[in-house]
Design an enzyme around this catalytic site. Structure first.
Site, PDB file in Angstrom:
ATOM      1  N   ARG A  50      63.482  61.335  34.415  1.00 16.43           N
ATOM      2  CA  ARG A  50      63.118  61.228  32.996  1.00 16.43           C
ATOM      3  C   ARG A  50      63.910  62.221  32.142  1.00 16.43           C
ATOM      4  NH1 ARG A  50      58.388  58.358  32.656  1.00 16.43           N
ATOM      5  NH2 ARG A  50      59.109  58.021  30.559  1.00 16.43           N
ATOM      6  N   ARG A  54      62.043  61.319  25.667  1.00 19.24           N
ATOM      7  CA  ARG A  54      60.867  62.178  25.676  1.00 19.24           C
ATOM      8  C   ARG A  54      61.070  63.593  25.124  1.00 19.24           C
ATOM      9  NH1 ARG A  54      56.698  61.027  30.425  1.00 19.24           N
ATOM     10  NH2 ARG A  54      57.955  62.362  31.734  1.00 19.24           N
ATOM     11  N   ARG A  63      65.828  57.097  18.555  1.00 19.45           N
ATOM     12  CA  ARG A  63      64.992  56.145  19.283  1.00 19.45           C
ATOM     13  C   ARG A  63      64.541  54.974  18.413  1.00 19.45           C
ATOM     14  NH1 ARG A  63      60.068  54.584  19.609  1.00 19.45           N
ATOM     15  NH2 ARG A  63      58.987  54.070  21.545  1.00 19.45           N
ATOM     16  N   ASP A  99      63.195  50.961  31.740  1.00 19.17           N
ATOM     17  CA  ASP A  99      61.845  51.319  32.200  1.00 19.17           C
ATOM     18  C   ASP A  99      61.534  50.483  33.432  1.00 19.17           C
ATOM     19  OD1 ASP A  99      59.336  52.939  31.118  1.00 19.17           O
ATOM     20  OD2 ASP A  99      58.611  51.120  32.060  1.00 19.17           O
ATOM     21  N   TYR A 174      50.433  48.384  37.027  1.00 16.49           N
ATOM     22  CA  TYR A 174      50.379  48.136  35.572  1.00 16.49           C
ATOM     23  C   TYR A 174      49.975  46.696  35.272  1.00 16.49           C
ATOM     24  CZ  TYR A 174      52.526  52.691  34.934  1.00 16.49           C
ATOM     25  OH  TYR A 174      52.765  54.034  34.954  1.00 16.49           O
TER      26      TYR A 174
HETATM   27  O1  1CP Z   1      65.324  59.554  31.873  1.00 15.45           O
HETATM   28  C1  1CP Z   1      64.632  58.664  31.373  1.00 15.45           C
HETATM   29  O2  1CP Z   1      63.663  58.839  30.630  1.00 15.45           O
HETATM   30  C2  1CP Z   1      65.174  57.319  31.733  1.00 15.45           C
HETATM   31  C3  1CP Z   1      64.423  56.177  31.356  1.00 15.45           C
HETATM   32  C4  1CP Z   1      63.049  55.917  31.937  1.00 15.45           C
HETATM   33  C5  1CP Z   1      62.644  55.878  33.277  1.00 15.45           C
HETATM   34  C6  1CP Z   1      63.433  56.292  34.512  1.00 15.45           C
HETATM   35  C7  1CP Z   1      61.940  55.515  31.153  1.00 15.45           C
HETATM   36  C8  1CP Z   1      61.944  55.400  29.674  1.00 15.45           C
HETATM   37  N1  1CP Z   1      60.930  55.170  32.000  1.00 15.45           N
HETATM   38  C9  1CP Z   1      61.330  55.395  33.295  1.00 15.45           C
HETATM   39  C10 1CP Z   1      60.608  55.132  34.549  1.00 15.45           C
HETATM   40  C11 1CP Z   1      59.145  54.950  34.476  1.00 15.45           C
HETATM   41  N2  1CP Z   1      58.377  54.322  33.532  1.00 15.45           N
HETATM   42  C12 1CP Z   1      58.277  55.344  35.526  1.00 15.45           C
HETATM   43  C13 1CP Z   1      58.751  55.992  36.796  1.00 15.45           C
HETATM   44  C14 1CP Z   1      58.912  57.452  36.607  1.00 15.45           C
HETATM   45  C15 1CP Z   1      57.636  58.235  36.506  1.00 15.45           C
HETATM   46  O3  1CP Z   1      56.892  58.218  37.518  1.00 15.45           O
HETATM   47  O4  1CP Z   1      57.403  58.820  35.459  1.00 15.45           O
HETATM   48  C16 1CP Z   1      56.977  55.016  35.176  1.00 15.45           C
HETATM   49  C17 1CP Z   1      55.711  55.242  35.972  1.00 15.45           C
HETATM   50  C18 1CP Z   1      57.048  54.357  33.911  1.00 15.45           C
HETATM   51  C19 1CP Z   1      55.950  53.778  33.151  1.00 15.45           C
HETATM   52  C20 1CP Z   1      55.877  54.392  31.800  1.00 15.45           C
HETATM   53  N3  1CP Z   1      56.714  54.060  30.765  1.00 15.45           N
HETATM   54  C21 1CP Z   1      55.023  55.423  31.366  1.00 15.45           C
HETATM   55  C22 1CP Z   1      54.007  56.152  32.245  1.00 15.45           C
HETATM   56  C23 1CP Z   1      52.604  55.782  31.905  1.00 15.45           C
HETATM   57  C24 1CP Z   1      51.621  56.261  32.938  1.00 15.45           C
HETATM   58  O5  1CP Z   1      51.193  55.442  33.779  1.00 15.45           O
HETATM   59  O6  1CP Z   1      51.310  57.466  32.947  1.00 15.45           O
HETATM   60  C25 1CP Z   1      55.330  55.679  30.021  1.00 15.45           C
HETATM   61  C26 1CP Z   1      54.673  56.659  29.095  1.00 15.45           C
HETATM   62  C27 1CP Z   1      56.406  54.815  29.665  1.00 15.45           C
HETATM   63  C28 1CP Z   1      57.126  54.763  28.373  1.00 15.45           C
HETATM   64  C29 1CP Z   1      58.485  55.359  28.419  1.00 15.45           C
HETATM   65  N4  1CP Z   1      59.488  54.909  29.262  1.00 15.45           N
HETATM   66  C30 1CP Z   1      60.635  55.620  29.015  1.00 15.45           C
HETATM   67  C31 1CP Z   1      60.367  56.569  27.961  1.00 15.45           C
HETATM   68  C32 1CP Z   1      61.372  57.523  27.356  1.00 15.45           C
HETATM   69  C33 1CP Z   1      59.006  56.408  27.623  1.00 15.45           C
HETATM   70  C34 1CP Z   1      58.253  57.235  26.598  1.00 15.45           C
HETATM   71  C35 1CP Z   1      57.814  56.494  25.421  1.00 15.45           C
HETATM   72  C36 1CP Z   1      58.735  56.362  24.260  1.00 15.45           C
HETATM   73  O7  1CP Z   1      59.734  57.087  24.024  1.00 15.45           O
HETATM   74  O8  1CP Z   1      58.343  55.488  23.487  1.00 15.45           O
END
Ligand code: 1CP
Length: 372
Positions: A50, A54, A63, A99, A174
């Site tokens: 990540r 974020r 974004r 994602d 999910y």
């Molecule tokens: O480096 C990066 O951020 C690359 C992009 C990336 C990756 C690798 C995003 C963008 N998501 C992910 C993987 C991801 N998404 C995982 C696996 C990693 C981990 O365990 O954290 C998971 C579980 C998700 C699901 C997800 N997407 C969540 C988690 C929710 C929960 O169950 O707690 C969330 C909050 C998201 C949204 C998201 N995806 C990515 C970003 C930058 C965001 C944040 C929201 C945004 O900016 O709007």
């Protein structure tokens, strides 16, 4: 020396191939690919799960409004977000901005990413008829934006690009829960009450992951990571029966593509041997399991990735520095180590702290004996 994206770029003349990236870098094998094969490298490679988005002010600046699925479908923006942390930190790899729910979204399941919450479905997966909403994915039609994003990246990066997909349990969680869950009660109950339906669901999720990952590698990704982040919520017998065969299928389908495979989850201390069995070259370890314990449990047959506690990045530098050095000492100079956090960068992280972490690992980490 920190690798960084090359200055000579221009998306226009890109044809998108990893051999182009390789020739631009010269003959030397990137440290992260060497580490994945448990071979010595010029330095201990580092990337942060990540790392994009974020926590970065430059991410927030571009974004845009709405769901991140919009940003993911905009190749110029998604490529820029992928590049931002590589530029800032000098990480040894980029991770595609996408994602884990992108493939099921693209397959038309009806899933969104709600700001401040995470993945949500208005109609969660509940019965056999819901399988129809998970049609097979054709990346050349359904994921054209992913291809365009990678085409831009391959032209700009001089470190490997990591492609990724979600693991079967995590993606299915999910779909079935309809939102992030703490106890995974619905998904565990579907899994045990109707194993046949569960396996069909996972089979479709796995096929979509294979299609997505294969398309990423075809476009130029040089490593892949399977994020089964929440698989550690299962006890080992359940993991073996309900999840491992599907992860093994995804990883086996990638075996001949010639790119190292990383398999990751948190809370997987009791599953590490099974996770190593499922077929990746690299296993992600979170901070709860010391690296020497993880190495023993996996019998030394895989490289390890991890395992700094992401919360320690919020601590004063003296504390963080000691934690980074402890991770390096735990690894004892073993070449099969990719330094990372044990889970993703926390949103409230100060990027300067990560800059200091990477500088320290690159300066003192060794892959041929104890740190200097
Ligand atoms: O480096 C990066 O951020 C690359 C992009 C990336 C990756 C690798 C995003 C963008 N998501 C992910 C993987 C991801 N998404 C995982 C696996 C990693 C981990 O365990 O954290 C998971 C579980 C998700 C699901 C997800 N997407 C969540 C988690 C929710 C929960 O169950 O707690 C969330 C909050 C998201 C949204 C998201 N995806 C990515 C970003 C930058 C965001 C944040 C929201 C945004 O900016 O709007």
């Amino acid at each position: 020396m920190n690798p960084s994206p090359s200055a000579d770029h221009g998306a226009d003349d890109s044809t998108g191939s990893s051999s182009e990236t390789r020739s631009k870098r010269g003959a030397a094998q990137p440290a992260i690919l060497a580490a994945a094969k448990q071979e010595p490298a010029s330095h201990v490679p580092v990337w942060f799960m990540r790392q994009a988005g974020r926590s970065l002010p430059e991410y927030k600046a571009i974004r845009g409004e709405g769901t991140i699925l919009n940003a993911i479908q905009d190749p110029e923006r998604a490529a820029e977000i992928t590049l931002q942390p590589v530029r800032r930190y000098g990480t040894d790899a980029a991770i595609l901005f996408s994602d884990i729910v992108t493939p099921v979204f693209a397959a038309g399941f009806g899933i969104d990413i709600t700001p401040g919450v995470g993945p949500t479905c208005e109609q969660p997966f509940a019965s056999r008829s819901d399988l129809e909403r998970l049609r097979p994915l054709d990346p050349s039609v359904d994921l054209t934006y992913q291809r365009s994003t990678i085409d831009i990246l391959i032209n700009e990066l001089d470190v490997p690009l990591i492609g990724f997909a979600g693991g079967p349990f995590t993606v299915a969680s999910y779909l079935v829960e309809g939102r992030p869950s703490r106890d995974f009660a619905k998904v565990k109950s579907l899994m045990t009450a109707d194993p046949e339906l569960w396996h069909e669901l996972c089979d479709r999720v796995a096929d979509n992951a294979i299609a997505t990952l294969t398309a990423q590698v075809d476009a130029g990704a040089e490593m892949i990571q399977l994020f089964d982040s929440w698989a550690g919520s299962l006890r080992p017998e359940h993991y073996r029966e309900y999840v491992k065969p599907h992860s093994a299928k995804v990883l086996a389908a990638m075996a001949d593509l010639g790119v190292p495979r990383i398999h990751f989850g948190i809370n997987t201390g009791e599953l590490l041997n099974d996770i190593a069995d499922a077929g990746a070259e690299v296993v992600g370890v979170d901070w709860r399991t010391p690296l020497p314990v993880a190495r023993e449990r996996t019998g030394g047959r895989v490289a390890l990735q991890g395992n700094l506690d992401p919360a320690m990045v919020l601590a004063p530098w003296e504390v963080l520095e000691a934690e980074v050095l402890r991770v390096l000492d735990d690894n004892a100079g073993h070449p099969g180590h990719i330094f990372n956090l044990g889970h993703g960068v926390l949103p409230q992280t100060d990027p300067e702290q990560l800059e200091r972490v990477i500088e320290l690992v690159h300066r003192v980490g060794r892959t041929d004996g104890p740190r200097s």
